[in-house]
Design a protein around this motif. Structure first.
Motif, PDB file in Angstrom:
ATOM      1  N   VAL A  10       0.826  -1.198   0.000  1.00  0.00           N
ATOM      2  CA  VAL A  10       0.000   0.000   0.000  1.00  0.00           C
ATOM      3  C   VAL A  10       0.862   1.252   0.000  1.00  0.00           C
ATOM      4  CG1 VAL A  10      -1.739   1.318   1.292  1.00  0.00           C
ATOM      5  CG2 VAL A  10      -1.854  -1.183   1.231  1.00  0.00           C
ATOM      6  N   ALA A  11       0.408   2.253  -0.793  1.00  0.00           N
ATOM      7  CA  ALA A  11       1.004   3.593  -0.744  1.00  0.00           C
ATOM      8  C   ALA A  11      -0.074   4.565  -0.288  1.00  0.00           C
ATOM      9  CB  ALA A  11       1.547   3.999  -2.100  1.00  0.00           C
ATOM     10  N   ILE A  12       0.291   5.468   0.604  1.00  0.00           N
ATOM     11  CA  ILE A  12      -0.651   6.473   1.104  1.00  0.00           C
ATOM     12  C   ILE A  12      -0.254   7.835   0.536  1.00  0.00           C
ATOM     13  CG2 ILE A  12      -1.595   7.614   3.149  1.00  0.00           C
ATOM     14  CD1 ILE A  12      -0.942   5.097   4.730  1.00  0.00           C
ATOM     15  N   VAL A  13      -1.216   8.528  -0.087  1.00  0.00           N
ATOM     16  CA  VAL A  13      -0.968   9.861  -0.640  1.00  0.00           C
ATOM     17  C   VAL A  13      -1.655  10.887   0.252  1.00  0.00           C
ATOM     18  CG1 VAL A  13      -1.284  11.389  -2.615  1.00  0.00           C
ATOM     19  CG2 VAL A  13      -0.785   8.965  -2.989  1.00  0.00           C
ATOM     20  N   ALA A  31      -2.766  -7.494   7.007  1.00  0.00           N
ATOM     21  CA  ALA A  31      -3.205  -7.635   5.612  1.00  0.00           C
ATOM     22  C   ALA A  31      -2.597  -6.575   4.714  1.00  0.00           C
ATOM     23  CB  ALA A  31      -4.726  -7.560   5.546  1.00  0.00           C
ATOM     24  N   ALA A  32      -1.901  -5.594   5.285  1.00  0.00           N
ATOM     25  CA  ALA A  32      -1.347  -4.513   4.473  1.00  0.00           C
ATOM     26  C   ALA A  32       0.074  -4.185   4.908  1.00  0.00           C
ATOM     27  CB  ALA A  32      -2.227  -3.274   4.586  1.00  0.00           C
ATOM     28  N   ARG A  33       0.874  -3.819   3.923  1.00  0.00           N
ATOM     29  CA  ARG A  33       2.234  -3.348   4.200  1.00  0.00           C
ATOM     30  C   ARG A  33       2.416  -2.011   3.499  1.00  0.00           C
ATOM     31  NH1 ARG A  33       7.448  -6.621   2.090  1.00  0.00           N
ATOM     32  NH2 ARG A  33       6.713  -5.734   0.121  1.00  0.00           N
ATOM     33  N   VAL A  34       2.656  -0.953   4.262  1.00  0.00           N
ATOM     34  CA  VAL A  34       2.821   0.386   3.710  1.00  0.00           C
ATOM     35  C   VAL A  34       4.234   0.524   3.152  1.00  0.00           C
ATOM     36  CG1 VAL A  34       2.756   2.859   4.183  1.00  0.00           C
ATOM     37  CG2 VAL A  34       1.139   1.324   5.338  1.00  0.00           C
ATOM     38  N   VAL A  35       4.336   0.760   1.837  1.00  0.00           N
ATOM     39  CA  VAL A  35       5.650   0.878   1.192  1.00  0.00           C
ATOM     40  C   VAL A  35       6.039   2.322   0.919  1.00  0.00           C
ATOM     41  CG1 VAL A  35       5.462  -1.407   0.148  1.00  0.00           C
ATOM     42  CG2 VAL A  35       4.640   0.591  -1.119  1.00  0.00           C
ATOM     43  N   ARG A  36       5.035   3.230   0.969  1.00  0.00           N
ATOM     44  CA  ARG A  36       5.374   4.631   0.700  1.00  0.00           C
ATOM     45  C   ARG A  36       4.270   5.546   1.230  1.00  0.00           C
ATOM     46  NH1 ARG A  36       8.087   7.899  -3.238  1.00  0.00           N
ATOM     47  NH2 ARG A  36       8.031   9.979  -2.306  1.00  0.00           N
ATOM     48  N   LYS A  50       7.718   3.754  -9.289  1.00  0.00           N
ATOM     49  CA  LYS A  50       8.947   3.058  -8.893  1.00  0.00           C
ATOM     50  C   LYS A  50       8.658   1.817  -8.050  1.00  0.00           C
ATOM     51  CE  LYS A  50      11.523   7.424  -8.813  1.00  0.00           C
ATOM     52  NZ  LYS A  50      12.257   8.397  -7.955  1.00  0.00           N
ATOM     53  N   TYR A  51       7.374   1.573  -7.737  1.00  0.00           N
ATOM     54  CA  TYR A  51       7.004   0.443  -6.889  1.00  0.00           C
ATOM     55  C   TYR A  51       6.134  -0.532  -7.681  1.00  0.00           C
ATOM     56  CZ  TYR A  51       8.589   3.696  -3.309  1.00  0.00           C
ATOM     57  OH  TYR A  51       9.343   4.566  -2.560  1.00  0.00           O
ATOM     58  N   PRO A  52       6.755  -1.408  -8.477  1.00  0.00           N
ATOM     59  CA  PRO A  52       5.984  -2.327  -9.329  1.00  0.00           C
ATOM     60  C   PRO A  52       5.146  -3.329  -8.537  1.00  0.00           C
ATOM     61  CG  PRO A  52       8.320  -2.904  -9.310  1.00  0.00           C
ATOM     62  CD  PRO A  52       8.204  -1.590  -8.612  1.00  0.00           C
ATOM     63  N   LEU A  75      -1.460   2.580 -13.619  1.00  0.00           N
ATOM     64  CA  LEU A  75      -0.760   1.464 -12.996  1.00  0.00           C
ATOM     65  C   LEU A  75      -1.641   0.223 -13.037  1.00  0.00           C
ATOM     66  CD1 LEU A  75       0.749   3.310  -9.891  1.00  0.00           C
ATOM     67  CD2 LEU A  75       1.900   2.719 -12.026  1.00  0.00           C
ATOM     68  N   GLU A  76      -1.155  -0.817 -13.700  1.00  0.00           N
ATOM     69  CA  GLU A  76      -1.937  -2.037 -13.874  1.00  0.00           C
ATOM     70  C   GLU A  76      -2.072  -2.783 -12.544  1.00  0.00           C
ATOM     71  OE1 GLU A  76      -2.206  -5.697 -17.112  1.00  0.00           O
ATOM     72  OE2 GLU A  76      -0.368  -4.516 -16.910  1.00  0.00           O
ATOM     73  N   HIS A  77      -3.244  -3.337 -12.287  1.00  0.00           N
ATOM     74  CA  HIS A  77      -3.544  -4.135 -11.087  1.00  0.00           C
ATOM     75  C   HIS A  77      -3.460  -3.309  -9.804  1.00  0.00           C
ATOM     76  CE1 HIS A  77      -3.417  -7.484 -13.774  1.00  0.00           C
ATOM     77  NE2 HIS A  77      -2.121  -7.374 -13.987  1.00  0.00           N
ATOM     78  N   VAL A  78      -3.528  -1.993  -9.906  1.00  0.00           N
ATOM     79  CA  VAL A  78      -3.470  -1.146  -8.714  1.00  0.00           C
ATOM     80  C   VAL A  78      -4.820  -0.445  -8.539  1.00  0.00           C
ATOM     81  CG1 VAL A  78      -2.347   0.816  -7.585  1.00  0.00           C
ATOM     82  CG2 VAL A  78      -0.984  -0.798  -8.943  1.00  0.00           C
ATOM     83  N   ASP A  79      -5.416  -0.597  -7.346  1.00  0.00           N
ATOM     84  CA  ASP A  79      -6.678   0.079  -7.038  1.00  0.00           C
ATOM     85  C   ASP A  79      -6.394   1.396  -6.342  1.00  0.00           C
ATOM     86  OD1 ASP A  79      -8.461  -1.786  -8.059  1.00  0.00           O
ATOM     87  OD2 ASP A  79      -8.363  -3.010  -6.257  1.00  0.00           O
TER      88      ASP A  79
END
Length: 597
Positions: A10-13, A31-36, A50-52, A75-79
């Motif tokens: 997960v990325a949070i904006v 269930a979630a890992r925050v990557v950015r 940058k986060y495929p 971004l494909e497969h990204v909700d």
């Protein structure tokens, strides 16, 4: 989104209270890992590329521009979820599964879903809500996959709108006829189905058999008494066999999903209707203003381009003779430049509109790849004839602009009606001015001292009043029975007049012989056409007084407004011309009588 993975990347904006609440909820679940975490005010959202391995972007801002930028990333497969949607999605359990008290937690989820539907931002985003409902249905029921299918009532066919955990090929190819297969059976009966083990192919008339499925639930989406779609979830795990409580829960979710679709449709219809009525009322108000027609057009175009958030809106006048559209008004503040250059409409649209006499719609991908550049060209008709064109350029991600075209069609009709009124009023005004001019000229005609002075007054004033480029006055010779040139005038050169004389001689002889006035709008298509004479239109009238033939007066070529436009004499011009000829005949009779022995 990969449902079978242990966690979602997960990325949070956004850096705000909502992002803090989301982060707090995500910390409590595995269930979630925050990557950015990205600050949209100081950082570029394109950095997320940058986060495929990214599965979900949580947009905690309320800035529509940020949402658009995220969509453009493609971004494909990204909700892309809102903060509220993310908190509800991850509230399905502390460790990625539902909590121990399943019924209580599921009721909480349903209540939460109903709450987010009331949120202004989410109620406008049907796609996000449907994805959220499907994800909640799958995770809270510990299913492996699922889908929401919508019904095409006209074709009586179900098609997958949103799916999770299903192969792309299955999603793209799945079309289910009502009455065929499990989903088709539910769509026909309106009753939910709980299936354990392989489906009875003969009972459900299905050709597709998914042997890996251990259990499935299929529930109808019903609005009123109308079935609009199907919500389905599937399990391939032997330890997860769906039960009757699961069936009731999924049916509750299906009812909620149907409510979303209904609310979305109602909102869309209401918004479209409200927008249409508001814009058309504004257009009517602008056209009712006591300004000149050109000023009202500019205001109307400016209002339209702002309402549609377009790039530019122009109005073109159509010249039927030259088959070209020339800019008359624009929403651009540089309208003076447009008028000065007399901009022509793009040749592609010109040809299409002239050929079809109908609206032309064209779109091309924008440079960002997300939006499209749309061009709408709609003809403006007056009494069945095309007189102008309404042109709008806008940028939109839509695949079709049916509502926009319907509104523009009505605006074009309103412009056509107003243009017709304007032309009629302008014609009456011009007619009045010209008849007044003839009354004033009659005093000059009466004051002429010689026939040559009178001839000069006749041809010069005829050209001024009728806006003609050339004029020839002939007198009838009683002894020879011929028509002889008394005087002539032209804005063109002397050689042009000399070339006109043979054509004029034939035209005048016919007018005298038939004792009739002659109006020719297209000389090149008439019996008087001559390759040596470059003239477009003509008026000719025999002059007589008390039954005695005096001569003829003829006019050629109505003056153009500009270098691009040609004009022909009209029937209204003919009416003015006849009145002028009557006054000219009265004045000529005085000199011809006095010179007769």
């Amino acid at each position: 989104m990969n449902l079978k993975s242990k966690y979602h990347n997960v990325a949070i904006v956004g850096i705000n209270r909502e992002s803090a609440a989301v982060l707090s909820a995500l910390i409590d679940t595995q269930a979630a890992r925050v990557v950015r975490i990205l600050n949209e005010e100081t950082e570029d959202v394109s950095d997320l590329k940058k986060y495929p391995q990214l599965d979900i972007i949580i947009n905690t801002t309320t800035d529509v521009a940020v949402f658009q930028k995220l969509k453009k990333l493609n971004l494909e497969h990204v909700d892309i979820l809102s903060g509220l949607s993310a908190r509800i999605l991850f509230s399905t359990g502390q460790h990625g599964i539902i909590a121990s008290n399943m019924d209580e937690d599921k009721n909480k989820l349903l209540n939460s879903l109903h709450e987010i539907r009331e949120a202004i931002y989410l109620s406008k985003n049907k796609e996000e809500l449907l994805k959220l409902v499907l994800n909640v249905a799958i995770r809270s029921s510990m299913a492996d996959s699922g889908s929401i299918m919508l019904l095409d009532a006209r074709k009586r066919t179900l098609k997958i709108e949103i799916a999770e955990g299903l192969d792309k090929a299955i999603v793209a190819s799945t079309k289910q006829k009502v009455g065929k297969g499990i989903a088709g059976t539910v769509a026909k009966t309106g009753k939910p189905l709980l299936i354990k083990g392989a489906a009875d192919r003969e009972l459900y008339a299905t050709e597709l058999e998914r042997k890996e499925l251990i259990s499935s639930i299929c529930a109808p989406l019903i609005i009123g008494r109308e079935i609009v779609g199907i919500l389905s979830i599937n399990s391939t795990a032997p330890e997860r066999l769906f039960s009757e409580p699961d069936l009731r829960y999924v049916q509750n979710l299906a009812d909620f999903t149907a409510d979303i679709i209904k609310t979305s449709k109602d909102n869309e219809n209401t918004a479209t209707s409200s927008f249409s009525l508001s814009l058309l009322n504004n257009v009517r108000d602008i056209l009712a203003l006591k300004y000149s027609f050109d000023e009202r057009l500019n205001l109307l175009l400016l209002k339209t381009v702002n309402a549609f958030r377009g790039e530019i809106c122009n109005y073109y006048e159509y010249s039927a003779d030259k088959k070209v559209f020339m800019a008359k008004a624009s929403s651009s503040f540089n309208i003076k430049l447009i008028k000065g250059k007399k901009l022509k409409l793009n040749e592609f649209f010109s040809k299409q509109v002239i050929a079809t006499q109908a609206a032309v719609l064209q779109s091309v991908p924008d440079k960002d790849g997300y939006n499209k550049k749309w061009y709408i060209a709609h003809p403006v008709m007056v009494n069945g004839d095309m007189t102008g064109l309404f042109f709008l350029h806008l940028v939109s991600p839509k695949d079709a602009l049916k509502e926009e075209i319907a509104i523009i069609e009505k605006i074009a009709e309103m412009i056509g009606t107003e243009a017709n009124k304007h032309e009629e009023m302008e014609s009456i005004r011009v007619q009045s001015i010209k008849f007044s001019a003839i009354s004033e000229v009659s005093f000059d005609l009466a004051a002429a001292r010689t026939i040559n002075e009178l001839a000069n007054i006749i041809i010069s004033n005829a050209c001024i009043i009728l806006e003609a480029e050339s004029s020839i006055l002939r007198l009838y010779n009683q002894r020879t029975g011929t028509l002889e040139v008394l005087d002539s005038f032209s804005l063109k050169n002397f050689s042009h007049l000399k070339k006109l004389e043979p054509l004029d001689h034939a035209l005048c002889n016919d007018a005298v012989t038939n004792k009739n006035s002659i109006l020719i709008k297209e000389l090149d298509k008439s019996p008087y056409a001559s390759p040596d004479v470059d003239s477009q239109s003509a008026l000719c009238m025999y002059l007589e007084r008390n039954g005695r033939m005096l001569g003829t007066l003829s006019l050629y070529d109505k003056k153009s407004i500009d270098l691009f436009t040609t004009r022909s004499f009209s029937h209204k011009d003919k009416e003015i011309f006849l009145n002028f000829c009557l006054q000219a005949a009265k004045a000529l009779d005085r000199f011809i009588v006095s010179e007769t022995p």
